[in-house]
Design a protein around this motif. Structure first.
Motif, PDB file in Angstrom:
ATOM      1  N   ARG A 217      13.437  84.343  59.855  1.00  0.00           N
ATOM      2  CA  ARG A 217      13.861  84.162  58.468  1.00  0.00           C
ATOM      3  C   ARG A 217      13.042  85.060  57.551  1.00  0.00           C
ATOM      4  NH1 ARG A 217      13.253  77.759  58.177  1.00  0.00           N
ATOM      5  NH2 ARG A 217      11.780  78.219  59.870  1.00  0.00           N
ATOM      6  N   ALA A 218      13.698  85.612  56.546  1.00  0.00           N
ATOM      7  CA  ALA A 218      13.014  86.499  55.605  1.00  0.00           C
ATOM      8  C   ALA A 218      12.205  85.670  54.622  1.00  0.00           C
ATOM      9  CB  ALA A 218      14.029  87.357  54.851  1.00  0.00           C
ATOM     10  N   ARG A 219      11.001  86.112  54.347  1.00  0.00           N
ATOM     11  CA  ARG A 219      10.155  85.423  53.382  1.00  0.00           C
ATOM     12  C   ARG A 219       9.190  86.420  52.744  1.00  0.00           C
ATOM     13  NH1 ARG A 219       9.258  80.192  53.197  1.00  0.00           N
ATOM     14  NH2 ARG A 219      11.528  80.276  53.374  1.00  0.00           N
ATOM     15  N   ALA A 220       9.489  86.830  51.515  1.00  0.00           N
ATOM     16  CA  ALA A 220       8.612  87.743  50.788  1.00  0.00           C
ATOM     17  C   ALA A 220       7.308  87.034  50.461  1.00  0.00           C
ATOM     18  CB  ALA A 220       9.294  88.226  49.511  1.00  0.00           C
ATOM     19  N   GLY A 221       6.194  87.708  50.628  1.00  0.00           N
ATOM     20  CA  GLY A 221       4.898  87.092  50.365  1.00  0.00           C
ATOM     21  C   GLY A 221       4.514  87.146  48.907  1.00  0.00           C
ATOM     22  N   THR A 223       1.245  87.570  46.028  1.00  0.00           N
ATOM     23  CA  THR A 223       0.180  88.566  45.918  1.00  0.00           C
ATOM     24  C   THR A 223      -1.153  87.931  45.519  1.00  0.00           C
ATOM     25  OG1 THR A 223       0.909  89.082  43.661  1.00  0.00           O
ATOM     26  CG2 THR A 223       1.714  90.497  45.425  1.00  0.00           C
ATOM     27  N   GLY A 224      -1.288  86.621  45.778  1.00  0.00           N
ATOM     28  CA  GLY A 224      -2.540  85.936  45.499  1.00  0.00           C
ATOM     29  C   GLY A 224      -2.497  84.523  46.041  1.00  0.00           C
ATOM     30  N   PHE A 225      -3.620  83.824  45.969  1.00  0.00           N
ATOM     31  CA  PHE A 225      -3.650  82.427  46.385  1.00  0.00           C
ATOM     32  C   PHE A 225      -2.706  81.600  45.516  1.00  0.00           C
ATOM     33  CE2 PHE A 225      -7.665  83.918  48.160  1.00  0.00           C
ATOM     34  CZ  PHE A 225      -7.726  83.243  49.373  1.00  0.00           C
ATOM     35  N   TYR A 226      -2.612  81.948  44.245  1.00  0.00           N
ATOM     36  CA  TYR A 226      -1.827  81.156  43.307  1.00  0.00           C
ATOM     37  C   TYR A 226      -0.338  81.171  43.641  1.00  0.00           C
ATOM     38  CZ  TYR A 226       0.534  79.798  39.033  1.00  0.00           C
ATOM     39  OH  TYR A 226       1.372  79.184  38.133  1.00  0.00           O
ATOM     40  N   ASP A 227       0.204  82.322  43.972  1.00  0.00           N
ATOM     41  CA  ASP A 227       1.652  82.419  44.192  1.00  0.00           C
ATOM     42  C   ASP A 227       2.006  82.625  45.663  1.00  0.00           C
ATOM     43  OD1 ASP A 227       0.893  85.037  44.617  1.00  0.00           O
ATOM     44  OD2 ASP A 227       2.453  85.922  43.348  1.00  0.00           O
ATOM     45  N   ALA A 228       1.093  82.244  46.565  1.00  0.00           N
ATOM     46  CA  ALA A 228       1.342  82.404  47.993  1.00  0.00           C
ATOM     47  C   ALA A 228       2.651  81.720  48.395  1.00  0.00           C
ATOM     48  CB  ALA A 228       0.170  81.829  48.793  1.00  0.00           C
ATOM     49  N   LYS A 233       6.738  76.275  60.592  1.00  0.00           N
ATOM     50  CA  LYS A 233       6.811  76.713  61.974  1.00  0.00           C
ATOM     51  C   LYS A 233       7.978  77.661  62.163  1.00  0.00           C
ATOM     52  CE  LYS A 233       7.243  74.899  66.681  1.00  0.00           C
ATOM     53  NZ  LYS A 233       7.274  73.670  67.519  1.00  0.00           N
ATOM     54  N   GLY A 234       7.741  78.782  62.841  1.00  0.00           N
ATOM     55  CA  GLY A 234       8.812  79.721  63.101  1.00  0.00           C
ATOM     56  C   GLY A 234       8.390  81.162  62.948  1.00  0.00           C
ATOM     57  N   GLU A 235       9.388  82.042  62.921  1.00  0.00           N
ATOM     58  CA  GLU A 235       9.176  83.485  62.800  1.00  0.00           C
ATOM     59  C   GLU A 235       9.713  83.937  61.454  1.00  0.00           C
ATOM     60  OE1 GLU A 235      10.802  87.201  65.378  1.00  0.00           O
ATOM     61  OE2 GLU A 235       9.691  85.667  66.514  1.00  0.00           O
ATOM     62  N   TRP A 236       8.881  84.697  60.739  1.00  0.00           N
ATOM     63  CA  TRP A 236       9.204  85.076  59.360  1.00  0.00           C
ATOM     64  C   TRP A 236       9.058  86.591  59.207  1.00  0.00           C
ATOM     65  CZ3 TRP A 236      10.708  80.860  56.537  1.00  0.00           C
ATOM     66  CH2 TRP A 236      10.349  79.606  57.064  1.00  0.00           C
ATOM     67  N   THR A 237       9.976  87.199  58.476  1.00  0.00           N
ATOM     68  CA  THR A 237       9.948  88.644  58.300  1.00  0.00           C
ATOM     69  C   THR A 237       9.784  89.003  56.830  1.00  0.00           C
ATOM     70  OG1 THR A 237      12.362  88.795  58.112  1.00  0.00           O
ATOM     71  CG2 THR A 237      11.406  89.013  60.320  1.00  0.00           C
ATOM     72  N   PRO A 242       2.271 100.360  52.169  1.00  0.00           N
ATOM     73  CA  PRO A 242       0.874 100.768  52.368  1.00  0.00           C
ATOM     74  C   PRO A 242       0.040 100.489  51.121  1.00  0.00           C
ATOM     75  CG  PRO A 242       2.361 102.434  53.227  1.00  0.00           C
ATOM     76  CD  PRO A 242       3.226 101.449  52.509  1.00  0.00           C
ATOM     77  N   GLY A 243      -1.121  99.900  51.329  1.00  0.00           N
ATOM     78  CA  GLY A 243      -1.987  99.538  50.212  1.00  0.00           C
ATOM     79  C   GLY A 243      -1.742  98.153  49.654  1.00  0.00           C
ATOM     80  N   ALA A 244      -0.684  97.474  50.110  1.00  0.00           N
ATOM     81  CA  ALA A 244      -0.326  96.167  49.565  1.00  0.00           C
ATOM     82  C   ALA A 244      -0.989  95.043  50.346  1.00  0.00           C
ATOM     83  CB  ALA A 244       1.191  95.985  49.572  1.00  0.00           C
ATOM     84  N   THR A 245      -1.133  93.900  49.684  1.00  0.00           N
ATOM     85  CA  THR A 245      -1.633  92.673  50.296  1.00  0.00           C
ATOM     86  C   THR A 245      -0.664  91.543  49.970  1.00  0.00           C
ATOM     87  OG1 THR A 245      -3.982  93.280  50.243  1.00  0.00           O
ATOM     88  CG2 THR A 245      -3.469  90.942  50.253  1.00  0.00           C
ATOM     89  N   LEU A 246      -0.301  90.765  50.996  1.00  0.00           N
ATOM     90  CA  LEU A 246       0.601  89.631  50.821  1.00  0.00           C
ATOM     91  C   LEU A 246      -0.120  88.337  51.191  1.00  0.00           C
ATOM     92  CD1 LEU A 246       3.867  91.065  52.458  1.00  0.00           C
ATOM     93  CD2 LEU A 246       3.158  91.189  50.061  1.00  0.00           C
ATOM     94  N   PHE A 247       0.230  87.254  50.485  1.00  0.00           N
ATOM     95  CA  PHE A 247      -0.360  85.947  50.734  1.00  0.00           C
ATOM     96  C   PHE A 247       0.725  84.933  51.091  1.00  0.00           C
ATOM     97  CE2 PHE A 247      -3.804  87.920  48.481  1.00  0.00           C
ATOM     98  CZ  PHE A 247      -4.963  87.247  48.863  1.00  0.00           C
TER      99      PHE A 247
END
Length: 443
Positions: A217-221, A223-228, A233-237, A242-247
């Motif tokens: 299942r698609a799940r956009a991350g 960009t911080g603890f606040y909006d994580a 359970k499962g597989e997420w895409t 480059p240079g990005a961080t997802l939470f």
């Protein structure tokens, strides 16, 4: 006198229009912003409710951090910031610091953030640090926490009174000398009503579970603890640049184990021409506990344009007594709540293999039936999983903070529409009054 009366009429006629415009501006001003102090967009989603604070240079000037509150500050290279806590002699106190370097800055192996909690005698109650290290020298958020635990066998840091949080930034001369943003949070854990276990578990299941079936299942991350974004359970895409961080965040209850792995997809030009190359420390994954303490990290994944995978080491089930262990990471699995996954992609991947974005797959599993919480003397707050958190992640990932934000935005949108209506009506009335006053003989 005529000029004065006309001026007064104009001013009174402007009243409804000014009030409507002012109210609309207030609604817009209330929207949460994520801009850095220099006006540039921040790559990290700071909590919009965080209070601004300035760390002091000495303990006598330190400002207080309130329990359950989040704060924003910044720290210079080589800087030391001090804050005050007023603690009782019963509850455990945790303070975390998230350091956020600028996205285009240069960082080095020795660049790190350290946080300590000290008593009024200057003794350390606890301290931790986080640094980039040799494998992944690229800018991304770093988080660490310090704490004061009530322990009958301890000889210091047990009394009520003033305590001090000391945050230090150290680094190398080759790093970019600009301030790092700081997000600071103070939370408390209630005491137990009766003595609990005082020794860490001697053994626990360490075998990784079988991969979960079903379609990814698609799940956009976030960009911080606040909006994580929430994961179950499962597989997420997702896609990561480059240079990005997802939470992401995962609810883990008492007695449950969390397993996590990540796959970085292949590059479109892998193995030939401008897409050939090699990047060491290309991808970083870390797990943090509900107090934002680092549990485990995987920073050494290298990339040659072909698909790669990494996984966190098996961790013990969540248990109160884990805190008495000696192994780093295992003892951080000390309470239930939201556990956070951070994934970061080295910007050098974009230089070697193209701007992307790149495919990301996260495999998450939480095993074990939830057990009863310890006999806390009060609400556990951040250190609990509410009934909603035990349910599988919704298809849109909107729970907790995200859902609250969505509701807030709906209210703001409704308020904006209502304010727009008021503005239009106000301008209409103002125009009608102006025309009537302009008619011969009008009042």
């Amino acid at each position: 006198m005529k000029w004065q009366r006309s001026r007064g009429r104009a001013a009174s006629a402007r009243g409804p229009r000014a009030a409507a415009v002012g109210a609309a501006v207030c609604v817009l001003a209330a929207l949460p912003g994520q801009a850095r102090a220099d006006g540039e967009p921040s790559p990290y989603a700071f909590d919009p409710g965080a209070k601004r604070i300035s760390g002091a240079a000495t303990t006598s000037e330190a400002k207080q951090l309130d329990d359950g509150s989040t704060y924003r500050d910044s720290i210079e290279p080589g800087g030391t910031l001090i804050y005050r806590l007023n603690l009782d002699a019963e509850t455990n106190a945790y303070v975390s610091a998230v350091a956020v370097p600028g996205p285009a800055t240069t960082v080095a192996y020795g660049d790190k953030i350290k946080i300590s909690l000290q008593n009024s005698q200057g003794s350390d109650c606890g301290s931790n640090d986080a640094q980039f290290g040799a494998a992944s020298k690229f800018p991304r958020p770093l988080a660490a926490y310090a704490y004061r635990l009530i322990d009958k066998g301890a000889y210091s840091c047990q009394e009520a009174g003033a305590y001090y949080v000391v945050i230090e930034r150290t680094g190398e001369d080759t790093s970019t000398p600009e301030p790092w943003g700081l997000e600071i949070r103070h939370v408390s854990e209630p005491k137990l009503t009766s003595p609990g276990p005082s020794e860490a578990p001697s053994g626990w299941p360490s075998a990784s579970p079988e991969p979960a079936g079903g379609e990814p299942r698609a799940r956009a991350g976030g960009t911080g603890f606040y909006d994580a974004a929430e994961l179950g359970k499962g597989e997420w895409t997702a896609k990561i640049e480059p240079g990005a961080t997802l939470f992401y965040r995962v609810p883990v209850d008492w007695g449950q184990q969390i397993f996590a792995a990540a796959d970085l997809g292949s590059a479109a030009a892998a193995g030939s021409g401008p897409g050939s190359g090699f990047v060491s420390g290309a991808f970083s994954m870390a797990l943090y506990n509900p107090a934002r303490g680092l549990v485990d990290t995987s920073n050494s994944l290298s990339y040659n344009g072909k698909q790669k995978t990494t996984a966190l080491d098996p961790l013990p089930p969540v248990a109160y007594e884990n805190r008495f262990g000696s192994r780093t990471g295992d003892k951080e699995m000390r309470f239930a709540g939201w556990y956070y996954l951070r994934v970061s992609l080295n910007p050098e991947v974009g230089e070697k293999f193209g701007a992307g974005p790149y495919g990301l797959t996260l495999r998450v599993d939480v095993t074990g039936e939830p057990k009863s919480a310890p006999a806390y003397a009060g609400p556990a707050g951040d250190f609990s999983v509410n009934p909603d958190g035990r349910q599988p992640a919704a298809d849109d990932g909107e729970t907790g903070t995200a859902a609250a934000d969505n509701g807030t935005m709906k209210v703001v949108a409704a308020a904006g529409i209502g304010m727009g209506t008021v503005l239009v009506l106000g301008l209409g009335v103002w125009t009608l009054l102006a025309r009537r006053r302009a008619e011969p003989g009008s009042g």
